[in-house]
Design a protein around this motif. Sequence first.
Motif, PDB file in Angstrom:
ATOM      1  N   THR A 105       0.808  -1.221   0.000  1.00  0.00           N
ATOM      2  CA  THR A 105       0.000   0.000   0.000  1.00  0.00           C
ATOM      3  C   THR A 105       0.838   1.266   0.000  1.00  0.00           C
ATOM      4  OG1 THR A 105      -0.188   0.025   2.402  1.00  0.00           O
ATOM      5  CG2 THR A 105      -1.929  -1.101   1.173  1.00  0.00           C
ATOM      6  N   ILE A 117      -0.318  -1.214  -4.930  1.00  0.00           N
ATOM      7  CA  ILE A 117      -1.740  -1.033  -5.241  1.00  0.00           C
ATOM      8  C   ILE A 117      -2.017   0.326  -5.860  1.00  0.00           C
ATOM      9  CG2 ILE A 117      -4.050  -0.816  -4.238  1.00  0.00           C
ATOM     10  CD1 ILE A 117      -3.313  -3.126  -2.365  1.00  0.00           C
ATOM     11  N   TYR A 142      -9.033  -7.628  -2.230  1.00  0.00           N
ATOM     12  CA  TYR A 142      -7.898  -7.305  -1.375  1.00  0.00           C
ATOM     13  C   TYR A 142      -8.129  -8.021  -0.056  1.00  0.00           C
ATOM     14  CZ  TYR A 142      -4.488  -4.153   0.930  1.00  0.00           C
ATOM     15  OH  TYR A 142      -3.421  -3.621   1.612  1.00  0.00           O
TER      16      TYR A 142
END
Length: 174
Positions: A105, A117, A142
């Motif tokens: 992330t 991501i 996810y």
Amino acid sequence: MVKQTIKIFARVKPTKKPTSGYFVDCDEQSSSLEFVVPRDLADGFINNKRENYNFRFQKVFDQTANQEEIFETIAKPVADNVLAGYNGTIFAYGQTGSGKTFTITGGAEHYNDRGIIPRTLSYLYHHICKDSSMVYTTHISYLEIYNEAGYDLLNPQHEASRLEDLPLTSLYQI
């Protein structure tokens, strides 16, 4: 036709101060990561513990690797295959605190710290917007698996479920 095998990469967690105790050896085909754990002299004279651990990967990213390099090497080829109509999966595995969340992330402090991501979504939507001749349907899931409990991270309740109880298609159309 796209034909690829599973690729395995390793990333040594970036730290504020560089650490030692590991060696990275890279060649054209693969990389190896070697850890050296010296024997503890307190264990006595007869000590058969291993000191060297060597693992092979397609590529090893050391502590100096940045998020852009990770994206270009790992996620961009997967995204290109997705644009060609193939499913793609990126699976992060490691101990708690090993840096998986940062790699996937990213960090919130700096734009350059965006992870796989946000970079992949930006890359995909940039290409989708350029191609008006195609109709794209995207599905994203996810999941986090921790201690044999599954968490659907796109579900606002974030309730833990047994892995068997998670829906077979935890997909969201965007």
